[in-house]
Design an enzyme around this catalytic site. Sequence first.
Site, PDB file in Angstrom:
ATOM      1  CD  GLU A 174      -2.941   1.118   2.309  1.00 61.40           C
ATOM      2  OE1 GLU A 174      -4.095   1.508   2.121  1.00 61.40           O
ATOM      3  OE2 GLU A 174      -2.528   0.752   3.418  1.00 61.40           O
ATOM      4  CD  GLU A 193      -4.930  -1.730   5.637  1.00 63.37           C
ATOM      5  OE1 GLU A 193      -5.441  -0.993   4.789  1.00 63.37           O
ATOM      6  OE2 GLU A 193      -4.003  -1.354   6.400  1.00 63.37           O
ATOM      7  CG  ASN A 194      -0.494  -6.974   4.091  1.00 65.97           C
ATOM      8  OD1 ASN A 194      -0.459  -6.212   3.150  1.00 65.97           O
ATOM      9  ND2 ASN A 194       0.434  -6.965   5.053  1.00 65.97           N
ATOM     10  CD  GLU A 198      -3.101  -2.017  10.682  1.00 63.87           C
ATOM     11  OE1 GLU A 198      -3.579  -2.292   9.565  1.00 63.87           O
ATOM     12  OE2 GLU A 198      -2.637  -0.904  10.959  1.00 63.87           O
ATOM     13  CG  HIS A 232      -7.624  -1.377   7.912  1.00 62.69           C
ATOM     14  ND1 HIS A 232      -8.309  -0.421   7.214  1.00 62.69           N
ATOM     15  CD2 HIS A 232      -6.588  -0.723   8.515  1.00 62.69           C
ATOM     16  CE1 HIS A 232      -7.725   0.749   7.382  1.00 62.69           C
ATOM     17  NE2 HIS A 232      -6.682   0.596   8.170  1.00 62.69           N
TER      18      HIS A 232
END
Length: 885
Positions: free
Chosen positions: A165, A303-304, A337, A340
């Site tokens: 990102e 936040e993958n 996270e 997200h």
Amino acid sequence: MQRSLISLAVMALLGLSAGAPTLVAAAPAAKAAQVTTQLPRTAVPTHYALSLTPDAANSSFSASVTIALDVKQATSSLTLQAADLKFSAAAISAGPGKALQQSSKIDVDADQQTATFHFAESLKPGSYQLKLDYTGIIGTQASGLFSLDYDNGGVKKRALYTQFENSDARRMIPSWDEPFYKATFALEATIPAGQLAVSNMPVTSTSKLADGRELVRFATSPKMSTYLLFFGVGEFERATAMQDGVELGVITQKGTLGQAQFALDSSRDVLKEYNDYFGVKYPLPKLDNIAAPGRSQFFSAMENWGAIFTFENSILLDPRVATQSDKEVSFLVAAHEMAHQWFGDLVTMAWWDDLWLNEGFASWMESRTTDRLHPEWNWHLRAVDTRDGAMARDALATTHPVVQRIATVEQASQAFDSITYSKGEAVIRMLESYVGEDAWRSGVRSYMARHAYGNTVSDDLWREIEKAARKPITAIAHDFTLQPGVPLIRVADAVCKNGKTTVQLTQGEFSLDQENKKPLSWRVPVIAQTIGGTTVRALVSGGKASMTLPGCGAVLVNAGQSGYYRTLYSPKAFSTLAADFASMPTIDQLGLLADSWALGLAGHMPASGFLDLAANAPADAAPEVWQRIAGVLAGLHGRYEGQQEQRAALERFTRARLAPVFARVGWTANKDEAATVANLRATLIRVLGEVGDPAVIAEANRRYAASATDKTALPPALRRPVLGVIAANADAATWEQLHAAAKAEQSSMIKAELYNLLGAADDKALAQRALELALTDEPGATAGASIISRVAGNHPDLAFDFAIAHREQIDKIVDIASRSRYFPGLGGRSSDPAMIGKLRAYAAQYLRAEAQGDTKTAIASIEYRIKVRTQRLPQIDAWLKQHAG
């Protein structure tokens, strides 16, 4: 994404249970025509099958990817985003087993970060598979696929991670690297034997290769944006726990897994809370949090989907050094996270214009959840800090709307700021208060279900909230998200008659640097009361409103502090309210302190108004109130650089106010003391040390000296504030002691913290030594930029000049996404008019026009700081002289 160096102190009202909506199809694909793209609209991907072979030792990788795609318009070429990739082969077919058509030419445009694959035969509309073979670079900073080197028990190790990102997936996988182009991903990787690989989905198979390496395959991901793809590999350990059928994990470097238990427990609590709140259960089979050594100037966590990446200093708790504040940060990062995973991953903004749908909501959920699951931390009181952080940026002429126009990658990178995060959160908090917690939650649940696996714009949310609330909200939401700035609510003298108080409100605009600006117009939800009375709600529309409140007494506007606006009282109204300060709820005491300070510095009321409140604050006021007072006085102390006589007067007042409070708190924690008291103790040690309190400095020195032989002299709760005092006041010998400790430390996390302390010295010669050290290999590839930033805290001009003189070296130790922000971040702390010219020259020479936003904001901040020094500090000097004694 959890941004680095932003305030984590945020909160929203609690959401109550509501009926869960039924999951429906994602947003219609027709919306594609409305979405910004930097690519031709001729094709869209549906699936990526990536085979990756990293060569960590040589900082390179080879890969092949087969992309399933749909051609929408006949074309003889396909353009994908790609950066720093070299292609050796490209071919396309109409499906498995179909004839391959080799690419006739490959054009790589490094400036536009694209690769165009040309074909001799035109591609008709339909489904295809594009196969690409290529190589790429493994960097040393958090962009694309990158390595982190670290000490593990004195042994050098290297691990690999990804950070995509906002627009860096293209550094590892040629792709439609924009949030709207969602697809599924199947990843396999060839890795060294004995290492652990992690991605968004669980491992499905591991097989030994003839050369001793291992081929690891991961399950296919759900449909998601490219920036959420993750891969990591290294000598890791993993702790797991089950919650609601999901395997939660925390992954660390070997030997530090014991520091992850709080994060793992927090993840269980948060997942349970979010599954309930959103009404749509977390859809992946596992959710890891990968704790990595090192740090970034841009972010602390990412936040993958199913594989959250977090720098270890933001999530692990080493019992030797962890504080209450560290515990709070660890929980907040997990809460942010994990939020997200719904706001951002399951439902994603269509383009970076609506980034706040990710970040503002994750920040709001983070605060709401922290207050709900850890009420003992009083996190709801931090809402004032969050609002203040946003307004400090939003009141400058260089601000932007929450929903902003983003045209380029550089602009997208600069969108991760306090407007997107903190203003977004504050506006959500206000709107939730306006429609009610139950209605808000029902609207969020409906939004989440309706747009699952799809992309949205802000109006999609307002539509669902309005349906649930059966109350108009879109116009108010548009006022606060589509235009910039801070409303100013002026409160006239109140009139009490027959047991009721009437007060007139008018709406203006709070600006720091545009004194004669014509105010914008907002519809402002206002909550007011007489102190101790019942709250009354009103909507200030058209610039005016009249409110009638039960009871007589001091009028408090923005009761509960949920509104995003400054409140300016008439002198009489402020005086009456100040007299009742001790009887006000703590959050409103914080709000009055914050408004009086900001309005005073901006010239809307006497700059000494805050000092009147600080001088009369009761000794037994809440710890958060004293933290606010201490923080403002410390910031004011920094504004007096070069004005020794005036600074000395402020130091005397600060010591007189804070030393008795510290005497009540003491150096040693009482049994079962509140977490907020522990935080206050650390703040008071830092601030009293900064203003030269002899007793605090002497005790800090005593404890530091004793710690060489007595490990109990610096317990974890005191270690950081004491070392901060020592580092700030260090002479050459003490600086060398700290330097030796940093070199000898075997924990990568503690080592980075010690190196960072070397940049904290007040002594300019030692600061210069820290700058020079930062550019060597000694501190580590990701620590140098942090040292320079730390120097800029006390010596911004020195740090900026040094960084510019070594710009090419600095670029190598700063994330690609941070470079246009890093240099202005150093110089923007200056009060020297000459820095304005330096920043303009830097931007003109090195930055594209669209990447100059942070530079312009830094210049605006310097200009305002100069204005405060010349116009407001004399008022404070006069007040201090009058109240000396």
